[in-house]
Design an enzyme around this catalytic site. Structure first.
Site, PDB file in Angstrom:
ATOM      1  N   GLY A   1      -3.749  -4.290  -4.726  1.00  0.00           N
ATOM      2  CA  GLY A   1      -4.714  -3.177  -4.952  1.00  0.00           C
ATOM      3  C   GLY A   1      -3.874  -1.641  -5.383  1.00  0.00           C
ATOM      4  N   HIS A   2      -4.079  -1.539  -6.416  1.00  0.00           N
ATOM      5  CA  HIS A   2      -3.283   0.091  -6.709  1.00  0.00           C
ATOM      6  C   HIS A   2      -4.270   0.887  -7.419  1.00  0.00           C
ATOM      7  CE1 HIS A   2       0.531  -2.821  -7.725  1.00  0.00           C
ATOM      8  NE2 HIS A   2       0.426  -2.635  -6.744  1.00  0.00           N
TER       9      HIS A   2
ATOM     10  N   GLN B   1       2.224  -6.053  -3.377  1.00  0.00           N
ATOM     11  CA  GLN B   1       2.530  -6.365  -2.101  1.00  0.00           C
ATOM     12  C   GLN B   1       4.022  -5.666  -1.656  1.00  0.00           C
ATOM     13  OE1 GLN B   1       1.718  -9.468  -3.818  1.00  0.00           O
ATOM     14  NE2 GLN B   1      -0.337  -8.772  -3.501  1.00  0.00           N
TER      15      GLN B   1
ATOM     16  N   LYS C   1       2.712   2.178  -5.124  1.00  0.00           N
ATOM     17  CA  LYS C   1       3.467   1.714  -6.332  1.00  0.00           C
ATOM     18  C   LYS C   1       2.891   2.060  -7.619  1.00  0.00           C
ATOM     19  CE  LYS C   1       3.383  -2.298  -4.736  1.00  0.00           C
ATOM     20  NZ  LYS C   1       2.925  -2.111  -3.099  1.00  0.00           N
TER      21      LYS C   1
ATOM     22  N   ASP D   1       0.726  -1.066  -0.007  1.00  0.00           N
ATOM     23  CA  ASP D   1      -0.055  -0.090  -0.019  1.00  0.00           C
ATOM     24  C   ASP D   1       0.779   1.231   0.091  1.00  0.00           C
ATOM     25  OD1 ASP D   1      -2.271  -1.658   0.304  1.00  0.00           O
ATOM     26  OD2 ASP D   1      -1.547  -1.803   2.573  1.00  0.00           O
TER      27      ASP D   1
END
Length: 488
Positions: free
Chosen positions: A103-104, A287, A79, A76
């Site tokens: 999740g991006h 991650q 990235k 988180d």
């Protein structure tokens, strides 16, 4: 102004029009002096803007042919935003590991928000080819849902996403097993996203998983899937399936196989051919290193290798092809789920960071645990990955704090120094953190685009981090938008 606009700026656009000869105005000297002052201010603004554009251009153009963006904490870190920005200068953006547990959140040039999970963050750049490598696990219902969402928002995916024929398939039953496993662990639960990632990788490692290439052989697909379902039913009492369930699943995947056909590629061949053709490749990690199956806070980790080694094993490219690897680190630390967190803040300051930073998971919506920046963990991650530079994100979230702390070293309860980040969780839980306090700042920095325009105390904070870890900070995030980035 968006970064993309900076990159396309023509220096000639800043040239002032040639002065025209004109008679000397009869105006008072005071008025003439005012005109001169205004022109000087205008030239100064142009020079400042040009300086920021030059810094951006310099940083992007200096990146190696094959570069990577990896997380340095517990995920988180932001990235996706950096990948989205850098993708403007790369031909290929590739995911090397993980699945829809990553999740991006990124924003396009109009400020529209996109939440990506499996599709690489380069998808918003229309000239970028996106690759999901062999090291990833692919949940096809989620994959197609993500593509449909992008297409409905005007983002073309046709011909722009390649899926490795060696990537493993993640089924709905893997998600069911993930939940059953967490229940079985009771108070020792890991705190997974329940997206089925761990069970899918488990099947991969014990060598009874199904890969994307199996979709080309639907005549044997049902028997292989039955083996997986039977294994799950034997292992977990709460898991049940029938011949009808199996039949429906096979029929569903027959439809998926037809739709996925144009995406399936030997991505090992594609990646290596792209390198030979001198195409620029950007690898997007999911991650982060502190969740790495080998190097993270085991067992509170993910099931893959989101560190530098995972780039080679997850894409099939040689280590000698790798160049710049950028580590993304928040200006503070967050963690989702269970596991040790030495610098965690449980009081008002932690709540303030969570609220100001909107610290809720992109994939699960869970509130993130917040704490001061852990230099010991960051230095450990820098050693493992060999970062060439860092991207410090969310510096703006620290605005308004009178004092900001850095966790600079660990020691035992009796004061004995701990040299590095320990593998022993019992020791880690008892670890005492020694902090270094730095002054904060009150100024709003969200509109700053030139490093020299940051408050002195903000620059002091950035430079102290560089000094402590021995890695330069080349990118500084001061907001969620594409343009909210300082190139240092």
């Amino acid at each position: 102004m968006p970064v993309s606009a900076f990159l396309s700026l023509d220096p000639a656009a800043y040239l002032l029009p040639a002065a025209r000869p004109r008679p000397r105005p009869p105006a008072p000297r005071l008025r003439l002096r005012r005109v001169v002052v205004l022109r000087a201010a205008s030239v100064s603004a142009v020079a400042e803007e040009s300086s920021a554009a030059a810094a951006a251009r310099g940083r992007l153009e200096s990146l190696s042919q094959v570069a990577g963006v990896l997380g340095t904490q517990w995920g988180d870190e932001g990235k996706g935003k950096l990948v989205d920005i850098l993708a403007q200068r790369f031909d290929v953006v590739a995911r090397c590991q993980g699945g829809a547990n990553a999740g991006h959140t990124i924003y396009n040039s109009e400020g529209k928000k996109f939440s990506l999970h499996l599709v690489p963050s380069g998808i918003l750049n229309e000239n970028t080819q996106c690759v999901i490598g062999n090291g990833a696990v692919v949940h096809l219902p989620g994959f197609f849902k993500e593509i449909d969402g992008l297409e409905s928002n005007g983002v073309s995916c046709k011909g722009r996403i390649l899926v490795s024929d060696r990537a493993h398939l993640l089924f709905d039953f893997h998600q069911v097993v993930d939940g059953l496993r967490e229940v079985e662990l009771g108070n020792s639960f890991i705190g997974t996203t329940k997206r089925g990632i761990g069970p899918c990788y488990s099947n991969k490692v014990i060598r009874n998983g199904l890969r994307v290439s199996d979709l080309r052989h639907m005549d044997t697909f049902g028997a292989k899937l039955n083996t997986l379902l039977k294994d799950a039913a034997t292992r977990f009492k709460g898991f049940e399936y029938s011949s009808k369930t199996l039949k429906e699943e096979v029929e569903k995947y027959e439809r998926f196989a037809e739709r996925l056909g144009p995406y399936i590629t030997d991505t090992v061949h594609f990646m290596n051919e792209s390198i030979l053709q001198k195409k620029k490749i950007l690898v997007e990690g999911g991650q982060a290193t502190m969740l790495d199956i080998d190097f993270g806070t085991y067992p509170f980790v993910t099931s893959s290798s989101p560190s530098a080694g995972g780039i080679c094993t997850g894409l099939g490219i040689a280590p000698r092809t790798l160049g710049d690897i950028i580590g993304v680190v928040k200006a503070y630390t967050t963690r989702v789920g269970s596991g040790p967190f030495p610098t965690e803040l449980l009081g008002k300051t932690g709540d303030l960071l969570r609220a100001s930073g909107m610290e809720f998971g992109t994939t699960t919506g869970r509130p993130r645990r917040c704490g001061w920046l852990d230099i010991v963990a960051l230095r450990y991650c820098c050693q493992i990955n060999g970062f060439s530079s860092l991207n410090l994100t969310k510096l703006d979230v620290l605005t308004g704090l009178k004092e900001i702390k850095l966790g600079t070293s660990y020691c035992t309860e009796d004061g004995k120094a701990i040299d590095s980040f320990p593998a022993d969780l019992d020791l880690l839980e008892q670890t005492k953190v020694k902090y270094e306090a730095l002054p904060g700042w009150e100024e709003d920095i969200s509109s700053v685009r030139d490093y020299d325009d940051l408050p002195e105390t903000a620059r002091l904070y950035v430079e102290r981090i560089e000094e402590l870890v021995g890695i330069p900070v080349h990118y500084i995030g001061v907001g969620p938008g594409r343009d909210a980035l300082i190139y240092k």
